[in-house]
Motif scaffolding. Structure first.
Motif, PDB file in Angstrom:
ATOM      1  N   LEU A  35      49.104  47.947  36.988  1.00 22.51           N
ATOM      2  CA  LEU A  35      48.994  47.579  38.399  1.00 22.51           C
ATOM      3  C   LEU A  35      48.650  46.102  38.535  1.00 22.51           C
ATOM      4  O   LEU A  35      49.249  45.383  39.341  1.00 22.51           O
ATOM      5  CB  LEU A  35      47.914  48.435  39.072  1.00 22.51           C
ATOM      6  CG  LEU A  35      47.560  48.061  40.511  1.00 22.51           C
ATOM      7  CD1 LEU A  35      48.738  48.328  41.423  1.00 22.51           C
ATOM      8  CD2 LEU A  35      46.341  48.849  40.975  1.00 22.51           C
ATOM      9  N   TYR A  36      47.696  45.649  37.718  1.00 26.02           N
ATOM     10  CA  TYR A  36      47.292  44.240  37.782  1.00 26.02           C
ATOM     11  C   TYR A  36      48.461  43.331  37.412  1.00 26.02           C
ATOM     12  O   TYR A  36      48.748  42.345  38.084  1.00 26.02           O
ATOM     13  CB  TYR A  36      46.116  44.000  36.831  1.00 26.02           C
ATOM     14  CG  TYR A  36      45.597  42.579  36.852  1.00 26.02           C
ATOM     15  CD1 TYR A  36      44.638  42.195  37.771  1.00 26.02           C
ATOM     16  CD2 TYR A  36      46.070  41.637  35.945  1.00 26.02           C
ATOM     17  CE1 TYR A  36      44.161  40.890  37.794  1.00 26.02           C
ATOM     18  CE2 TYR A  36      45.605  40.330  35.969  1.00 26.02           C
ATOM     19  CZ  TYR A  36      44.636  39.976  36.883  1.00 26.02           C
ATOM     20  OH  TYR A  36      44.176  38.684  36.912  1.00 26.02           O
ATOM     21  N   ASP A  37      49.158  43.677  36.339  1.00 29.60           N
ATOM     22  CA  ASP A  37      50.222  42.818  35.819  1.00 29.60           C
ATOM     23  C   ASP A  37      51.416  42.759  36.769  1.00 29.60           C
ATOM     24  O   ASP A  37      52.022  41.702  36.958  1.00 29.60           O
ATOM     25  CB  ASP A  37      50.666  43.342  34.452  1.00 29.60           C
ATOM     26  CG  ASP A  37      51.555  42.348  33.722  1.00 29.60           C
ATOM     27  OD1 ASP A  37      51.155  41.176  33.620  1.00 29.60           O
ATOM     28  OD2 ASP A  37      52.634  42.745  33.267  1.00 29.60           O
ATOM     29  N   ARG A  38      51.754  43.882  37.383  1.00 30.49           N
ATOM     30  CA  ARG A  38      52.968  43.945  38.198  1.00 30.49           C
ATOM     31  C   ARG A  38      52.755  43.540  39.654  1.00 30.49           C
ATOM     32  O   ARG A  38      53.684  43.073  40.313  1.00 30.49           O
ATOM     33  CB  ARG A  38      53.542  45.365  38.155  1.00 30.49           C
ATOM     34  CG  ARG A  38      54.101  45.759  36.803  1.00 30.49           C
ATOM     35  CD  ARG A  38      54.739  47.128  36.880  1.00 30.49           C
ATOM     36  NE  ARG A  38      55.333  47.509  35.590  1.00 30.49           N
ATOM     37  CZ  ARG A  38      55.939  48.679  35.363  1.00 30.49           C
ATOM     38  NH1 ARG A  38      56.023  49.566  36.334  1.00 30.49           N
ATOM     39  NH2 ARG A  38      56.438  48.953  34.178  1.00 30.49           N
ATOM     40  N   ILE A  39      51.536  43.773  40.163  1.00 26.03           N
ATOM     41  CA  ILE A  39      51.317  43.569  41.595  1.00 26.03           C
ATOM     42  C   ILE A  39      50.237  42.537  41.887  1.00 26.03           C
ATOM     43  O   ILE A  39      50.466  41.557  42.602  1.00 26.03           O
ATOM     44  CB  ILE A  39      50.956  44.908  42.278  1.00 26.03           C
ATOM     45  CG1 ILE A  39      52.122  45.908  42.101  1.00 26.03           C
ATOM     46  CG2 ILE A  39      50.660  44.695  43.766  1.00 26.03           C
ATOM     47  CD1 ILE A  39      51.802  47.295  42.618  1.00 26.03           C
ATOM     48  N   LEU A  52      35.023  37.825  27.338  1.00 31.58           N
ATOM     49  CA  LEU A  52      36.409  37.558  27.724  1.00 31.58           C
ATOM     50  C   LEU A  52      36.451  36.502  28.813  1.00 31.58           C
ATOM     51  O   LEU A  52      35.549  36.407  29.643  1.00 31.58           O
ATOM     52  CB  LEU A  52      37.077  38.826  28.267  1.00 31.58           C
ATOM     53  CG  LEU A  52      37.098  40.067  27.386  1.00 31.58           C
ATOM     54  CD1 LEU A  52      37.783  41.213  28.122  1.00 31.58           C
ATOM     55  CD2 LEU A  52      37.790  39.792  26.065  1.00 31.58           C
ATOM     56  N   TYR A  53      37.517  35.743  28.810  1.00 28.66           N
ATOM     57  CA  TYR A  53      37.805  34.836  29.911  1.00 28.66           C
ATOM     58  C   TYR A  53      39.322  34.760  30.114  1.00 28.66           C
ATOM     59  O   TYR A  53      39.865  35.339  31.034  1.00 28.66           O
ATOM     60  CB  TYR A  53      37.206  33.445  29.647  1.00 28.66           C
ATOM     61  CG  TYR A  53      37.469  32.452  30.760  1.00 28.66           C
ATOM     62  CD1 TYR A  53      38.639  31.695  30.798  1.00 28.66           C
ATOM     63  CD2 TYR A  53      36.557  32.271  31.782  1.00 28.66           C
ATOM     64  CE1 TYR A  53      38.897  30.795  31.827  1.00 28.66           C
ATOM     65  CE2 TYR A  53      36.802  31.367  32.816  1.00 28.66           C
ATOM     66  CZ  TYR A  53      37.974  30.634  32.826  1.00 28.66           C
ATOM     67  OH  TYR A  53      38.227  29.757  33.848  1.00 28.66           O
ATOM     68  N   THR A  54      40.012  34.059  29.216  1.00 23.40           N
ATOM     69  CA  THR A  54      41.439  33.814  29.406  1.00 23.40           C
ATOM     70  C   THR A  54      42.250  35.096  29.420  1.00 23.40           C
ATOM     71  O   THR A  54      43.122  35.285  30.289  1.00 23.40           O
ATOM     72  CB  THR A  54      41.960  32.867  28.304  1.00 23.40           C
ATOM     73  OG1 THR A  54      41.191  31.662  28.337  1.00 23.40           O
ATOM     74  CG2 THR A  54      43.425  32.531  28.510  1.00 23.40           C
ATOM     75  N   ALA A  55      41.999  35.998  28.491  1.00 24.71           N
ATOM     76  CA  ALA A  55      42.773  37.240  28.454  1.00 24.71           C
ATOM     77  C   ALA A  55      42.516  38.083  29.695  1.00 24.71           C
ATOM     78  O   ALA A  55      43.409  38.810  30.158  1.00 24.71           O
ATOM     79  CB  ALA A  55      42.450  38.032  27.196  1.00 24.71           C
ATOM     80  N   PHE A  56      41.320  37.998  30.244  1.00 27.46           N
ATOM     81  CA  PHE A  56      41.045  38.711  31.490  1.00 27.46           C
ATOM     82  C   PHE A  56      41.899  38.167  32.622  1.00 27.46           C
ATOM     83  O   PHE A  56      42.400  38.916  33.466  1.00 27.46           O
ATOM     84  CB  PHE A  56      39.564  38.597  31.845  1.00 27.46           C
ATOM     85  CG  PHE A  56      39.218  39.238  33.164  1.00 27.46           C
ATOM     86  CD1 PHE A  56      39.088  40.608  33.268  1.00 27.46           C
ATOM     87  CD2 PHE A  56      39.039  38.469  34.309  1.00 27.46           C
ATOM     88  CE1 PHE A  56      38.787  41.209  34.487  1.00 27.46           C
ATOM     89  CE2 PHE A  56      38.739  39.050  35.533  1.00 27.46           C
ATOM     90  CZ  PHE A  56      38.619  40.428  35.621  1.00 27.46           C
ATOM     91  N   ILE A  57      42.095  36.843  32.654  1.00 25.42           N
ATOM     92  CA  ILE A  57      42.946  36.236  33.677  1.00 25.42           C
ATOM     93  C   ILE A  57      44.357  36.805  33.599  1.00 25.42           C
ATOM     94  O   ILE A  57      44.971  37.152  34.612  1.00 25.42           O
ATOM     95  CB  ILE A  57      42.985  34.706  33.508  1.00 25.42           C
ATOM     96  CG1 ILE A  57      41.602  34.104  33.793  1.00 25.42           C
ATOM     97  CG2 ILE A  57      44.044  34.083  34.406  1.00 25.42           C
ATOM     98  CD1 ILE A  57      41.505  32.632  33.450  1.00 25.42           C
ATOM     99  N   TYR A  58      44.872  36.928  32.392  1.00 27.24           N
ATOM    100  CA  TYR A  58      46.248  37.370  32.215  1.00 27.24           C
ATOM    101  C   TYR A  58      46.419  38.881  32.315  1.00 27.24           C
ATOM    102  O   TYR A  58      47.460  39.367  32.770  1.00 27.24           O
ATOM    103  CB  TYR A  58      46.785  36.898  30.862  1.00 27.24           C
ATOM    104  CG  TYR A  58      47.111  35.421  30.821  1.00 27.24           C
ATOM    105  CD1 TYR A  58      48.098  34.887  31.639  1.00 27.24           C
ATOM    106  CD2 TYR A  58      46.446  34.554  29.966  1.00 27.24           C
ATOM    107  CE1 TYR A  58      48.411  33.539  31.616  1.00 27.24           C
ATOM    108  CE2 TYR A  58      46.747  33.197  29.922  1.00 27.24           C
ATOM    109  CZ  TYR A  58      47.732  32.702  30.757  1.00 27.24           C
ATOM    110  OH  TYR A  58      48.029  31.356  30.732  1.00 27.24           O
ATOM    111  N   GLN A  59      45.396  39.647  31.911  1.00 23.94           N
ATOM    112  CA  GLN A  59      45.568  41.098  31.798  1.00 23.94           C
ATOM    113  C   GLN A  59      44.741  41.919  32.780  1.00 23.94           C
ATOM    114  O   GLN A  59      45.050  43.092  33.020  1.00 23.94           O
ATOM    115  CB  GLN A  59      45.243  41.552  30.373  1.00 23.94           C
ATOM    116  CG  GLN A  59      46.141  40.933  29.320  1.00 23.94           C
ATOM    117  CD  GLN A  59      45.868  41.507  27.952  1.00 23.94           C
ATOM    118  OE1 GLN A  59      45.837  42.722  27.772  1.00 23.94           O
ATOM    119  NE2 GLN A  59      45.668  40.648  26.972  1.00 23.94           N
TER     120      GLN A  59
END
Length: 345
Positions: free
Chosen positions: A2-6, A325-332
């Protein structure tokens, strides 16, 4: 999914693709969510994972934390546990409010799953953060506060600058992270040198003991750069051990540009600290070195390039007690927090 697509594409449409505008809009949304208990409860039901650990005297509901830099001014502290985080690190905050470096200063490198920032400790100042926590409350999980040197403070006045922030925020922090390793404040990394770090840690620990009175002093941790040589890191660890530092945060962003995808090389020339997947192996090396050098006696928070549960498990195997986490949280998004916490059970 949901996060990645919307969610993430919507944020980028709203932000006009400017990563810092996206960040600001996200923080505003999360600050709003922080004031709506039913929403927090629903998110917590979906994302929170119970995998408790006790480290440097604090009980963490799970070992996955939010790294400093995301919520510098503590605007959304109650939202982060609802998104699954077992602890939150606010800041880096400085004695003086400061705007940071000129924009643009935040750059996405999506093919490399990385970010470059040269924010320069933009924040509202220690006093404002203390007032905000007093008004809005703590997150309900351990709260770390990262403190750094104001850009306007000469390096010879750095100790007083850090002491002011420590005193101001002492009632609110479960631990302090001493940031002497950001590459974006001129002269800051010289505070990792033996003489300067000795003076700084001695002063901070004396003040912490004084403020604690008959109670237990608040743990003080030191955040280190991934660009230190092993010799320099070993010397830093000797100073930390001599001054009863409670733990090491390994690592901050790097000045290296190794590991970038070819499509990101041009953007990779921007000045600033690199975070994300290209840092994975170096962060692991530093964690492994710290664990070996200290005989496992000094707790480590592993941070840098953790993009999958396997990355976090490798951090734990290398000697980390907790991860951030920081960067991966932004992306995922928050699904990654849940996946790592489950893997860490």
């Amino acid at each position: 999914m949901l996060y990645d697509r919307i969610v993430r594409p919507a944020l980028y449409r709203v932000g006009g693709q400017d990563p810092e505008v996206v960040h600001e809009r996200t923080m505003a949304a999360l600050a709003g969510i922080s004031r709506v208990p039913p929403v927090l409860s629903a998110l917590r039901h979906h994302y929170a994972v119970d995998a408790p650990r006790t480290v440097f005297g604090l009980r963490f509901p799970n070992p996955v934390g939010l790294a400093a830099g995301m919520d510098k001014d503590g605007r959304a502290l109650r939202a982060w546990p609802a998104l699954g985080f077992g602890f939150v690190e606010a800041g880096t905050v400085t004695r003086l409010p400061q705007p940071g470096n000129p924009r643009p200063r935040l750059f996405s490198l999506p093919r490399s799953r990385a970010v470059i920032n040269r924010m320069g400790f933009n924040n509202d100042g220690a006093e404002t953060l203390a007032e905000r926590i007093t008004a809005n409350g703590t997150p309900g999980v351990p709260l770390g506060i990262s403190i750094g040197k104001s850009k306007a403070a000469p390096i010879e006045n750095a100790v007083d600058d850090y002491l002011f922030s420590l005193r101001t925020l002492y009632p609110h922090a479960d631990y302090f992270a001493i940031n002497v390793s950001s590459p974006n404040t001129p002269g800051l990394r010289t505070l990792q040198d033996k003489g300067a770090l000795t003076e700084l840690l001695a002063a901070l620990q004396r003040e912490s003991a004084k403020l604690a009175g008959e109670g237990t002093p608040t743990p003080v941790l030191v955040k280190v750069a991934p660009d230190l040589t092993n010799d320099a890191l070993a010397e830093l660890l000797d100073v930390c051990t001599a001054h009863d530092v409670a733990g090491i945060i390994a690592t901050n962003t790097t000045l290296s540009r190794e590991g970038l995808d070819a499509d990101d090389v041009a953007t990779g020339q921007e000045a600033g600290g690199l975070s994300g997947a290209p840092l994975t192996e170096r962060s692991l090396e530093v964690v492994r070195f710290v664990a070996k050098e200290t005989g496992g006696s000094l707790p480590i928070i592993g941070v840098g390039g953790i993009s999958e549960p396997d990355d976090a498990l490798r951090m734990f195997d290398a000697g980390a007690s907790l991860v951030q986490l920081y960067t991966a949280f932004i992306y995922q998004g928050p699904a990654l927090v849940r996946r790592i916490a489950r893997a860490a059970r």
